[in-house]
Design a protein around this motif. Structure first.
Motif, PDB file in Angstrom:
ATOM      1  N   THR A  93       1.102  -1.211  -0.188  1.00 34.07           N
ATOM      2  CA  THR A  93      -0.254  -0.315  -0.025  1.00 34.07           C
ATOM      3  C   THR A  93       0.983   1.227  -0.011  1.00 34.07           C
ATOM      4  OG1 THR A  93      -1.759  -1.178   1.241  1.00 34.07           O
ATOM      5  CG2 THR A  93      -1.601   1.093   1.254  1.00 34.07           C
ATOM      6  N   VAL A  94       0.512   2.159  -0.726  1.00 32.71           N
ATOM      7  CA  VAL A  94       1.375   3.378  -1.019  1.00 32.71           C
ATOM      8  C   VAL A  94       0.393   4.439  -0.377  1.00 32.71           C
ATOM      9  CG1 VAL A  94       2.371   5.467  -2.389  1.00 32.71           C
ATOM     10  CG2 VAL A  94       2.514   2.967  -2.955  1.00 32.71           C
ATOM     11  N   LEU A 154      -3.244   2.390  -3.794  1.00 30.19           N
ATOM     12  CA  LEU A 154      -2.961   3.722  -3.343  1.00 30.19           C
ATOM     13  C   LEU A 154      -4.017   4.446  -2.389  1.00 30.19           C
ATOM     14  CD1 LEU A 154      -1.095   6.427  -3.669  1.00 30.19           C
ATOM     15  CD2 LEU A 154      -2.574   6.779  -5.826  1.00 30.19           C
ATOM     16  N   ILE A 155      -3.546   5.189  -1.307  1.00 30.08           N
ATOM     17  CA  ILE A 155      -4.208   5.885  -0.699  1.00 30.08           C
ATOM     18  C   ILE A 155      -3.727   7.285  -0.563  1.00 30.08           C
ATOM     19  CG2 ILE A 155      -5.342   6.027   1.711  1.00 30.08           C
ATOM     20  CD1 ILE A 155      -5.099   2.817   1.979  1.00 30.08           C
ATOM     21  N   ALA A 156      -4.757   8.167  -0.620  1.00 35.38           N
ATOM     22  CA  ALA A 156      -4.271   9.654  -0.592  1.00 35.38           C
ATOM     23  C   ALA A 156      -5.026  10.368   0.721  1.00 35.38           C
ATOM     24  CB  ALA A 156      -4.748  10.516  -1.816  1.00 35.38           C
ATOM     25  N   PRO A 163       4.596  17.247  -0.427  1.00 34.96           N
ATOM     26  CA  PRO A 163       4.293  15.769  -0.065  1.00 34.96           C
ATOM     27  C   PRO A 163       5.006  14.801   0.371  1.00 34.96           C
ATOM     28  CG  PRO A 163       5.012  16.370  -2.552  1.00 34.96           C
ATOM     29  CD  PRO A 163       5.100  17.880  -1.680  1.00 34.96           C
ATOM     30  N   TYR A 164       4.747  13.680   0.757  1.00 34.86           N
ATOM     31  CA  TYR A 164       5.192  12.681   1.804  1.00 34.86           C
ATOM     32  C   TYR A 164       4.392  11.306   1.504  1.00 34.86           C
ATOM     33  CZ  TYR A 164       8.219  10.748   5.362  1.00 34.86           C
ATOM     34  OH  TYR A 164       8.957  10.028   6.069  1.00 34.86           O
ATOM     35  N   SER A 165       5.285  10.318   0.997  1.00 38.46           N
ATOM     36  CA  SER A 165       4.515   9.151   0.687  1.00 38.46           C
ATOM     37  C   SER A 165       5.243   8.073   1.690  1.00 38.46           C
ATOM     38  CB  SER A 165       4.529   8.726  -0.607  1.00 38.46           C
ATOM     39  OG  SER A 165       3.957   9.631  -1.399  1.00 38.46           O
ATOM     40  N   ILE A 166       4.402   6.928   2.048  1.00 36.79           N
ATOM     41  CA  ILE A 166       5.201   5.770   2.438  1.00 36.79           C
ATOM     42  C   ILE A 166       4.633   4.597   1.753  1.00 36.79           C
ATOM     43  CG2 ILE A 166       5.536   6.670   4.899  1.00 36.79           C
ATOM     44  CD1 ILE A 166       3.151   5.479   5.927  1.00 36.79           C
ATOM     45  N   VAL A 167       5.516   3.563   1.857  1.00 40.36           N
ATOM     46  CA  VAL A 167       5.023   2.215   1.327  1.00 40.36           C
ATOM     47  C   VAL A 167       5.161   1.413   2.334  1.00 40.36           C
ATOM     48  CG1 VAL A 167       5.517   0.298  -0.539  1.00 40.36           C
ATOM     49  CG2 VAL A 167       6.192   2.723  -0.808  1.00 40.36           C
ATOM     50  N   ILE A 168       3.901   0.495   2.691  1.00 40.33           N
ATOM     51  CA  ILE A 168       3.832  -0.299   3.586  1.00 40.33           C
ATOM     52  C   ILE A 168       3.599  -1.719   3.168  1.00 40.33           C
ATOM     53  CG2 ILE A 168       3.046   1.447   5.393  1.00 40.33           C
ATOM     54  CD1 ILE A 168       0.009   0.209   5.242  1.00 40.33           C
ATOM     55  N   ASP A 169       4.097  -2.681   3.904  1.00 44.08           N
ATOM     56  CA  ASP A 169       3.938  -4.190   3.255  1.00 44.08           C
ATOM     57  C   ASP A 169       2.546  -4.608   3.867  1.00 44.08           C
ATOM     58  OD1 ASP A 169       4.354  -4.999   5.766  1.00 44.08           O
ATOM     59  OD2 ASP A 169       6.222  -5.652   5.571  1.00 44.08           O
ATOM     60  N   ILE A 212       7.984   0.237   4.657  1.00 44.96           N
ATOM     61  CA  ILE A 212       9.328  -0.074   3.910  1.00 44.96           C
ATOM     62  C   ILE A 212      10.028   0.726   3.093  1.00 44.96           C
ATOM     63  CG2 ILE A 212       8.698  -2.635   4.109  1.00 44.96           C
ATOM     64  CD1 ILE A 212       7.665  -2.401   1.140  1.00 44.96           C
ATOM     65  N   ARG A 213       9.418   1.821   2.745  1.00 39.75           N
ATOM     66  CA  ARG A 213       9.927   3.064   2.056  1.00 39.75           C
ATOM     67  C   ARG A 213       9.419   4.406   2.560  1.00 39.75           C
ATOM     68  NH1 ARG A 213      12.071   2.984  -3.891  1.00 39.75           N
ATOM     69  NH2 ARG A 213      13.100   4.947  -3.806  1.00 39.75           N
ATOM     70  N   ARG A 214      10.190   5.399   2.728  1.00 41.74           N
ATOM     71  CA  ARG A 214       9.451   6.636   2.924  1.00 41.74           C
ATOM     72  C   ARG A 214       9.989   7.529   1.577  1.00 41.74           C
ATOM     73  NH1 ARG A 214       8.224   7.841   8.482  1.00 41.74           N
ATOM     74  NH2 ARG A 214       8.404   6.103   9.735  1.00 41.74           N
ATOM     75  N   ILE A 215       9.184   8.522   1.098  1.00 40.26           N
ATOM     76  CA  ILE A 215       9.578   9.155   0.323  1.00 40.26           C
ATOM     77  C   ILE A 215       8.975  10.710   0.334  1.00 40.26           C
ATOM     78  CG2 ILE A 215       9.243   9.798  -2.472  1.00 40.26           C
ATOM     79  CD1 ILE A 215       8.227   6.715  -2.310  1.00 40.26           C
ATOM     80  N   GLN A 216      10.062  11.903   0.274  1.00 39.39           N
ATOM     81  CA  GLN A 216       9.555  13.090   0.577  1.00 39.39           C
ATOM     82  C   GLN A 216       9.601  14.122  -0.550  1.00 39.39           C
ATOM     83  OE1 GLN A 216      11.349  14.701   4.197  1.00 39.39           O
ATOM     84  NE2 GLN A 216      10.542  16.966   3.981  1.00 39.39           N
ATOM     85  N   GLY A 217       8.883  14.710  -0.773  1.00 39.27           N
ATOM     86  CA  GLY A 217       8.894  15.665  -2.144  1.00 39.27           C
ATOM     87  C   GLY A 217       8.466  15.132  -3.066  1.00 39.27           C
ATOM     88  N   TYR A 218       8.313  15.750  -4.140  1.00 37.31           N
ATOM     89  CA  TYR A 218       7.939  15.076  -5.461  1.00 37.31           C
ATOM     90  C   TYR A 218       8.526  15.999  -6.970  1.00 37.31           C
ATOM     91  CZ  TYR A 218       5.261  14.039  -9.616  1.00 37.31           C
ATOM     92  OH  TYR A 218       4.989  13.556 -11.155  1.00 37.31           O
TER      93      TYR A 218
END
Length: 157
Positions: A45-46, A78-80, A123-129, A135-141
């Motif tokens: 899930t993102v 994907l969930i926003a 923006p900030y995203s995370i990926v969860i198992d 399992i991953r963090r993403i800042q910015g776009y």
């Protein structure tokens, strides 16, 4: 012995921060839900944090939506989650409708989840198992980074 116990305790605290916190957010009908229900036991899930006033956030979600077929091929969900406060949450639904977004949207109007994840900027995203582990963090776009996200998700299949 005390040092060993302290180390184990610190290790447990650090690993707990790598899990999706279970806090209350709202769906677009203003019903409370627990974030534990966001994890999917069958796929990644993102979770993308955004706001109506954040241009890069909306660009990222638009880019993913424009390549929705490619995103679906990753098998992820994907969930926003909007962090707009109660004054601007009314715009969330209209922006999503006007943009034709095909993913689920939730509200973190009190920013409980944002604070629990220690997110300082969007923006900030995370990926969860499947287990809710981050399992991953993403800042910015920056334009094109959605392609990197798709490649990452595909690499985990």
């Amino acid at each position: 012995m005390l040092t060993c116990c302290t180390f184990i305790l610190c290790l447990n605290v650090l690993s707990a921060q790598d899990m999706l916190p279970d806090v209350q957010i709202k769906n677009l009908r203003s019903q409370n839900i627990q974030t534990a229900s966001l994890k999917d036991s069958t796929s990644l899930t993102v979770i993308s944090f955004w706001a109506t006033w954040c241009k890069p956030c909306r660009q990222e979600l638009e880019a993913i939506n424009d390549d929705w077929d490619e995103f679906k091929k990753t098998g992820a969900k994907l969930i926003a989650i909007s962090i707009d406060d109660s004054r601007s949450t009314g715009s969330v639904q209209s922006i999503a409708n006007a943009s034709g977004w095909e993913f689920n949207i939730y509200l973190d109007d009190n920013q409980n989840l944002k604070r629990a994840l220690n997110i300082s900027a969007i923006p900030y995203s995370i990926v969860i198992d499947k287990d809710g582990k981050i399992i991953r963090r993403i800042q910015g776009y920056n334009p094109g980074e959605e392609i990197e996200l798709f490649a990452y998700l595909n690499s985990l299949k």
